[in-house]
Scaffold this active site. Sequence first.
Site, PDB file in Angstrom:
ATOM      1  N   PRO A   4     -12.255 -17.786 -10.456  1.00  0.00           N
ATOM      2  CA  PRO A   4     -12.944 -18.579  -9.887  1.00  0.00           C
ATOM      3  C   PRO A   4     -13.912 -19.496  -9.642  1.00  0.00           C
ATOM      4  O   PRO A   4     -14.086 -19.150 -10.897  1.00  0.00           O
ATOM      5  CB  PRO A   4     -13.278 -17.207  -8.938  1.00  0.00           C
ATOM      6  N   ASP A 166     -18.097 -18.298   2.111  1.00  0.00           N
ATOM      7  CA  ASP A 166     -17.279 -18.004   0.457  1.00  0.00           C
ATOM      8  C   ASP A 166     -17.236 -16.660   0.124  1.00  0.00           C
ATOM      9  O   ASP A 166     -18.659 -16.417  -0.529  1.00  0.00           O
ATOM     10  CB  ASP A 166     -17.146 -19.284  -0.457  1.00  0.00           C
ATOM     11  N   ASP A 167     -16.554 -16.099   0.306  1.00  0.00           N
ATOM     12  CA  ASP A 167     -16.721 -14.250  -0.318  1.00  0.00           C
ATOM     13  C   ASP A 167     -16.572 -13.930  -2.079  1.00  0.00           C
ATOM     14  O   ASP A 167     -15.615 -13.432  -2.878  1.00  0.00           O
ATOM     15  CB  ASP A 167     -15.974 -13.271   0.409  1.00  0.00           C
ATOM     16  N   GLU A 168     -17.887 -15.115  -2.996  1.00  0.00           N
ATOM     17  CA  GLU A 168     -17.231 -14.614  -4.092  1.00  0.00           C
ATOM     18  C   GLU A 168     -18.912 -14.005  -4.526  1.00  0.00           C
ATOM     19  O   GLU A 168     -20.010 -14.293  -3.861  1.00  0.00           O
ATOM     20  CB  GLU A 168     -17.078 -15.826  -5.110  1.00  0.00           C
ATOM     21  N   TYR A 169     -18.714 -13.365  -5.147  1.00  0.00           N
ATOM     22  CA  TYR A 169     -20.117 -12.869  -6.553  1.00  0.00           C
ATOM     23  C   TYR A 169     -21.154 -11.534  -5.260  1.00  0.00           C
ATOM     24  O   TYR A 169     -21.849 -11.966  -5.981  1.00  0.00           O
ATOM     25  CB  TYR A 169     -20.303 -14.246  -7.073  1.00  0.00           C
TER      26      TYR A 169
END
Length: 307
Positions: A4, A166-169
Amino acid sequence: MFTPVRSRLRTAALALSAITALALGTTATTGAAAAPAPALAKQGPTSVAYVEVNNNSMLNVGKYTLTNGGGNVFDVAVIFAANINYNTSTKAATLYFNENVQRVLDNAATQIRPLQQKGIKVVLSVLGNHQGAGFANFPSQQAASTFAKQLSDTVAKYGLDGIDFDDEYAEYGNNGTGQPNASSFVYLVSALRANMPGKIISLYNIGPSASRLSYGGVDITSKFDYAWNPYYGTWQVPGIALPKSKLSPAAVQIGGTSQSTAASLARRTVSEGYGVYLTYNLDGANRSADVSAFTRELYGSDARYTP
C-alpha cells in the site's frame, strides 16, 4: 509484491497532537464554493493529483498548464487526507482532521478557491487511522448514515467538490470494533450519494470496502464517479463495473515513478480508451519534466510550471 502506497508519508500525520473532529450531525452553514471560471478546453483523460498536505500545498496543483492551449494539466485535486477515527466513549466513528488538513479547510479562501476558480475540482480523501473504525464495519444503517452526514456536512461547510474513500489502515477489530461486513459500505455510500447528489464520490480501489459493493439487492457501483488503481508505477484495472471513462488503471507517483513508465502508462490509457489518469504526491518542486512525460501522451503537449 506491491505494498500500500501511503504508509511512508502518513506517519507524520499520526504524530500530530491537534485533533479536530466534526460532532455527529453537525449542520453545515458556511463555505459555498465560488463559481469557477470556465477552464480552457482540453481534450483527453481526466488527470487527478493527490497532495500530501502534511508536507505540500494544494496550490501546487494549479501551477501546471499545457503549453499547447494553456488548459489545466490537472482536473481533480485530492486533499490527502482526513481520517475515520473511533470514539471509544460513544463507540462511534468520527471524522478527524489533523492540523494540516484543518489548516487547508480553514483557509479554503486561499487554499481551495483558487483551484476551483481555475476549474479544478477539490475532493477530500478519507483514510483509516489504526483505530478499528473503517468504512466496512459500521454495525447498522443508522451508524453509516450518521458518518455519511459528517462527510456531506464537511463538503458543504468548506465548499468542497466531493469525497474520496481510501480503505487502508483501519485495522478492523481494534478498540473492540467489528470486522468488515457486507452491508456497511453499501449503506455509507448510498447515504452519502443521497446527501450530495451533484458531488464527486471516488474510490481508491483497495481494502475490504472495495470488494463489498452490493448488499440486499442494492449495488452502489453507479454511485461512484471514479475509481482508480492504488499501486503506483503499475497498470491495474479497478474491479468495479464502471465505464472506462471513469476508471484509471494507471497510477504514478510524481518524482517516484520513472518518466518512461509514466509515459508508457499514459500511452496505454489513451490506446485502451480509459478516461482517468491518477497521480500521487505532487510537491512544491518544479516537476514539469515528470508531468510532461505523461501530458505528451495524454494531451499531445508538454506541461508548463508557473511558480
